[in-house]
Write a protein that holds these residues in place. Structure first.
Motif, PDB file in Angstrom:
ATOM      1  N   ASP A   6      42.301 -53.998  19.977  1.00 31.07           N
ATOM      2  CA  ASP A   6      41.975 -53.824  18.560  1.00 31.07           C
ATOM      3  C   ASP A   6      41.734 -52.366  18.188  1.00 31.07           C
ATOM      4  O   ASP A   6      41.707 -52.019  17.005  1.00 31.07           O
ATOM      5  CB  ASP A   6      40.722 -54.634  18.202  1.00 31.07           C
ATOM      6  N   ASN A   7      41.526 -51.506  19.198  1.00 33.73           N
ATOM      7  CA  ASN A   7      41.264 -50.074  18.935  1.00 33.73           C
ATOM      8  C   ASN A   7      40.101 -49.882  17.974  1.00 33.73           C
ATOM      9  O   ASN A   7      40.200 -49.177  16.963  1.00 33.73           O
ATOM     10  CB  ASN A   7      42.514 -49.383  18.387  1.00 33.73           C
ATOM     11  N   LYS A   8      38.981 -50.524  18.273  1.00 36.86           N
ATOM     12  CA  LYS A   8      37.776 -50.351  17.471  1.00 36.86           C
ATOM     13  C   LYS A   8      37.161 -48.975  17.734  1.00 36.86           C
ATOM     14  O   LYS A   8      37.237 -48.455  18.819  1.00 36.86           O
ATOM     15  CB  LYS A   8      36.758 -51.438  17.811  1.00 36.86           C
ATOM     16  N   TRP A   9      36.601 -48.318  16.676  1.00 39.18           N
ATOM     17  CA  TRP A   9      36.410 -48.825  15.328  1.00 39.18           C
ATOM     18  C   TRP A   9      37.238 -48.000  14.352  1.00 39.18           C
ATOM     19  O   TRP A   9      36.749 -47.539  13.321  1.00 39.18           O
ATOM     20  CB  TRP A   9      34.950 -48.800  14.949  1.00 39.18           C
ATOM     21  N   SER A  10      38.531 -47.836  14.678  1.00 43.63           N
ATOM     22  CA  SER A  10      39.458 -47.265  13.706  1.00 43.63           C
ATOM     23  C   SER A  10      39.704 -48.299  12.619  1.00 43.63           C
ATOM     24  O   SER A  10      39.420 -49.483  12.787  1.00 43.63           O
ATOM     25  CB  SER A  10      40.780 -46.891  14.383  1.00 43.63           C
ATOM     26  N   MET A  11      40.196 -47.847  11.463  1.00 38.69           N
ATOM     27  CA  MET A  11      40.585 -48.752  10.375  1.00 38.69           C
ATOM     28  C   MET A  11      39.453 -49.698   9.968  1.00 38.69           C
ATOM     29  O   MET A  11      39.662 -50.877   9.718  1.00 38.69           O
ATOM     30  CB  MET A  11      41.818 -49.559  10.776  1.00 38.69           C
ATOM     31  N   SER A  12      38.238 -49.166   9.924  1.00 36.53           N
ATOM     32  CA  SER A  12      37.061 -50.001   9.685  1.00 36.53           C
ATOM     33  C   SER A  12      36.225 -49.468   8.520  1.00 36.53           C
ATOM     34  O   SER A  12      36.305 -48.293   8.158  1.00 36.53           O
ATOM     35  CB  SER A  12      36.184 -50.066  10.941  1.00 36.53           C
ATOM     36  N   TYR A  48      31.560 -45.954   4.261  1.00 35.10           N
ATOM     37  CA  TYR A  48      32.775 -45.146   4.347  1.00 35.10           C
ATOM     38  C   TYR A  48      33.784 -45.841   5.251  1.00 35.10           C
ATOM     39  O   TYR A  48      33.437 -46.756   6.009  1.00 35.10           O
ATOM     40  CB  TYR A  48      32.470 -43.740   4.881  1.00 35.10           C
ATOM     41  N   GLY A  49      35.030 -45.401   5.177  1.00 35.60           N
ATOM     42  CA  GLY A  49      36.086 -45.976   5.988  1.00 35.60           C
ATOM     43  C   GLY A  49      36.608 -45.002   7.021  1.00 35.60           C
ATOM     44  O   GLY A  49      36.471 -43.783   6.882  1.00 35.60           O
ATOM     45  N   THR A  50      37.218 -45.550   8.075  1.00 32.56           N
ATOM     46  CA  THR A  50      37.829 -44.729   9.122  1.00 32.56           C
ATOM     47  C   THR A  50      39.346 -44.873   9.072  1.00 32.56           C
ATOM     48  O   THR A  50      39.867 -45.908   8.662  1.00 32.56           O
ATOM     49  CB  THR A  50      37.318 -45.124  10.512  1.00 32.56           C
ATOM     50  N   GLY A  51      40.042 -43.828   9.510  1.00 33.74           N
ATOM     51  CA  GLY A  51      41.491 -43.780   9.397  1.00 33.74           C
ATOM     52  C   GLY A  51      42.233 -44.413  10.557  1.00 33.74           C
ATOM     53  O   GLY A  51      41.677 -45.168  11.367  1.00 33.74           O
ATOM     54  N   ASN A  52      43.512 -44.072  10.647  1.00 30.46           N
ATOM     55  CA  ASN A  52      44.393 -44.660  11.650  1.00 30.46           C
ATOM     56  C   ASN A  52      43.948 -44.298  13.065  1.00 30.46           C
ATOM     57  O   ASN A  52      43.365 -43.247  13.302  1.00 30.46           O
ATOM     58  CB  ASN A  52      45.834 -44.192  11.437  1.00 30.46           C
ATOM     59  N   PRO A  53      44.251 -45.185  14.035  1.00 31.25           N
ATOM     60  CA  PRO A  53      43.941 -44.846  15.423  1.00 31.25           C
ATOM     61  C   PRO A  53      44.921 -43.808  15.964  1.00 31.25           C
ATOM     62  O   PRO A  53      46.038 -43.667  15.470  1.00 31.25           O
ATOM     63  CB  PRO A  53      44.096 -46.182  16.154  1.00 31.25           C
ATOM     64  N   GLY A  54      44.483 -43.045  16.949  1.00 30.78           N
ATOM     65  CA  GLY A  54      45.359 -42.088  17.624  1.00 30.78           C
ATOM     66  C   GLY A  54      45.633 -42.593  19.043  1.00 30.78           C
ATOM     67  O   GLY A  54      44.780 -43.237  19.639  1.00 30.78           O
TER      68      GLY A  54
END
Length: 344
Positions: free
Chosen positions: A271-277, A248-254
């Motif tokens: 990099d704001n992990k693990w958004s957008m991954s 599955y994928g993750t959405g935009n960072p907040g």
């Protein structure tokens, strides 16, 4: 699995675990489709966006709606006669918390039950024959900006459901519940320490190699921003039964304001992990086998929740168990779904 093998059924929103949305039925063709005419129609009575298709199990069609998340069981043979209707009682105060219309992406069938993820964060199991509640459980808190819009998916004895609300400082997660009684089995977050994300930096791979560094879900954020880091999981989930991995994928960072997420005001190292991954998790334990971040430090609200399509294809002359993702950032990605290596 048995229902998926019979093409006369459509037991899950993506058709099957691979996410191809393809039916091998051949009664309708490119030659005769122009001759189709309406036989019967049915109105749900809800005039908002419908973002999921009906399910078909045998002679019954299951239709759902956006808020207030009605579910109808219709007889196909009797041209849409209502067999039962489920109408949950929800607090309408959840509506302003839903960022992008009051949509719902569909119900799922398994074990004689219809599973519905309600806007107010209630995951409910309904008796597929009667529409009566079998069990229900709370998956989030609308008071914190959390809502449910995703389509849950069943794998073996578990049902998986995500969370929505990245625009409201929600910390994304995927949760597994027992389909028999709704008991929570595990919950894995998109951001935060490795133990919360269920990452082992020595075993979990990124681009085919162990991650190595610890707690990147914290250190790549400015201060405690990871606690409201988004990475919500409102899209689609696919599964490989042979590997026992759920994708599955993750959405935009907040938050949306990238300046708040930048360490010391700098893009480098943020990099704001693990958004957008894309995550590949063991379906039984939730442990991350591999993870791939598509858009580090996303400043454009691309989201990363599109389908991760599983296909056995030839890549550069070699047969590959592949995962193909068409992302909102304009790129298409082909990865080895066993190792997470980027191929194309």
């Amino acid at each position: 699995m048995k229902l998926q093998k019979d093409p006369n059924n459509w037991a899950m929103q993506l058709g099957d675990y691979s996410g191809k949305r393809y039916s091998p039925l051949d009664q309708i063709t490119t030659q005769n489709v122009k001759n189709l005419k309406v036989d019967w129609s049915f109105s749900t009575g809800v005039l908002r966006g419908h973002e999921g298709g009906p399910l078909v199990i045998g002679d019954v069609m299951y239709v759902h709606t956006p808020f207030p998340n009605l579910v109808y069981a219709l007889s196909i043979k009797e041209k849409g006669r209502i067999l039962w209707k489920y109408e949950p009682r929800q607090d309408p105060n959840v509506i302003p918390v839903m960022c992008c219309d009051t949509v719902n992406r569909g119900v799922t069938y398994a074990d004689g039950k219809i599973f519905l993820a309600q806007a107010d964060n209630t995951l409910v199991a309904l008796d597929a024959k009667t529409g009566e509640e079998v069990w229900k459980v709370k998956n989030g808190d609308a008071g914190k900006g959390e809502t449910l819009t995703a389509n849950p998916v069943v794998v073996k004895d578990k049902i998986f459901v995500g969370i929505s609300g990245g625009e409201f400082g929600v910390r994304g997660h995927l949760t597994a519940y027992n389909i028999k009684d709704g008991k929570q089995i595990w919950r894995a977050y998109s951001t935060g320490p490795d133990k919360d994300v269920m990452i082992d930096p020595q075993k979990t791979t990124m681009l085919g190699k162990p991650i190595g560094d610890r707690d990147l879900g914290v250190s790549t954020w400015n201060g405690d921003e990871w606690k409201i880091g988004g990475g919500t999981t409102w899209g689609w989930y696919t599964y490989d039964p042979e590997l026992n991995l759920i994708y599955y994928g993750t959405g935009n960072p907040g938050t949306w304001n990238p300046a708040q997420r930048a360490k010391d005001g700098k893009r480098e190292g943020s990099d704001n992990k693990w958004s957008m991954s894309i995550f590949a998790r063991d379906a039984d334990t939730g442990a991350v086998k591999w993870v791939f971040q598509k858009t580090p430090f996303d400043e454009w609200d691309y989201d990363g929740v599109n389908e991760n399509i599983l296909a056995d294809i030839t890549v550069k002359g070699k047969p590959v168990k592949a995962l193909v993702n068409f992302d909102r950032n304009g790129f298409a990605y082909t990865l080895d779904r066993v190792t997470g290596e980027l191929l194309v």
